[in-house]
Design an enzyme around this catalytic site. Structure first.
Site, short mmCIF file in Angstrom:
data_model
loop_
_atom_site.label_atom_id
_atom_site.label_comp_id
_atom_site.label_asym_id
_atom_site.label_seq_id
_atom_site.Cartn_x
_atom_site.Cartn_y
_atom_site.Cartn_z
N GLY A 46 0.90 4.14 -5.86
CA GLY A 46 0.62 4.97 -4.69
C GLY A 46 1.51 4.52 -3.54
CD GLN A 51 2.46 1.59 1.43
OE1 GLN A 51 2.04 2.57 0.82
NE2 GLN A 51 2.51 0.38 0.89
CG LEU A 96 4.29 -0.97 -3.57
CD1 LEU A 96 4.90 0.43 -3.60
CD2 LEU A 96 4.93 -1.85 -4.61
CG HIS A 137 -4.63 1.02 -1.31
ND1 HIS A 137 -4.83 -0.34 -1.49
CD2 HIS A 137 -3.37 1.14 -0.79
CE1 HIS A 137 -3.74 -0.99 -1.09
NE2 HIS A 137 -2.85 -0.12 -0.68
CD GLU A 138 -1.33 4.34 -1.44
OE1 GLU A 138 -0.70 4.21 -0.37
OE2 GLU A 138 -1.32 3.47 -2.32
CG HIS A 141 -1.32 2.27 3.28
ND1 HIS A 141 -0.89 1.14 3.93
CD2 HIS A 141 -1.34 1.95 1.96
CE1 HIS A 141 -0.67 0.17 3.04
NE2 HIS A 141 -0.94 0.64 1.83
#
Ligand code: NI
Length: 185
Positions: A46, A51, A96, A137-138, A141
């Site tokens: 993902g 990011q 990441l 999770h994303e 972000h």
């Protein structure tokens, strides 16, 4: 297509909420393609636009290489809104933007999500298990939240040195990165 450098922990863009996409332009479609390429290159499952330093509510997902996601196809999620969260479970997560650190995080097991695809078509879908996990999770972000903020402060303290190493640029994963702006020489 190009591989974009991934912003590491310490960069403000990871703490800043992304803005809603009002209209998709050609540059956004190129961005999405590049996000898929960047995610693949770093073996991620993902990737959120924050990011790669872009504050737009866009994320890409590909769990097709995972045991739990073999039948799934990669897809893009724009302007996600979580409508419902059901159940709770813990599983280990990594990121990441925080290479080398993994920790158990508790999140919903199942979610109902409203989002747009790359043609700006609205979807209302339910996701569970690993797919729900990666989406949550994303989406975090996109809201400027990292998974290490979801673990106990005791556990977070254990990662203090490692987080500092990432911040100052001493950790070099095997993909292109951007280290925190104020710490560049
Ligand atoms: Ni992440």
């Amino acid at each position: 297509m190009s591989i974009l450098p991934i912003y590491l922990f310490g960069n403000d863009v990871l703490k800043t909420p992304a803005k809603k996409v009002e209209k998709l332009f050609q540059e956004d479609l190129i961005l999405i393609k590049n996000m898929f390429e960047t995610m693949k290159n770093s073996n991620g499952i993902g990737l959120a636009a924050n990011q790669i330093g872009v504050l737009k509510q866009i994320l890409v997902i590909d769990i097709s290489e995972m045991e739990d996601g073999k039948k799934t196809k990669p897809f893009v999620v724009i302007n996600p809104v979580i409508k419902k969260e059901i159940g709770k479970w813990q599983i280990e997560e990594g990121c990441l933007s925080i290479p080398g650190i993994r920790a158990d995080v508790e999140r919903a097991e199942k979610i109902s999500l409203k989002y747009l695809d790359e043609k700006f078509i609205v979807h209302h879908k339910t996701f569970s298990g690993l797919m729900a996990r990666v989406l949550l999770h994303e989406i975090d972000h996109l809201n400027g939240i990292l998974f290490i903020e979801k673990i106990s402060s005791k556990k977070r303290k254990e990662f203090k040195n490692e987080l500092m190493e990432i911040k100052v640029g001493n950790i070099r994963p095997n993909y292109a990165i951007v280290i925190a702006e104020n710490l560049k020489e």
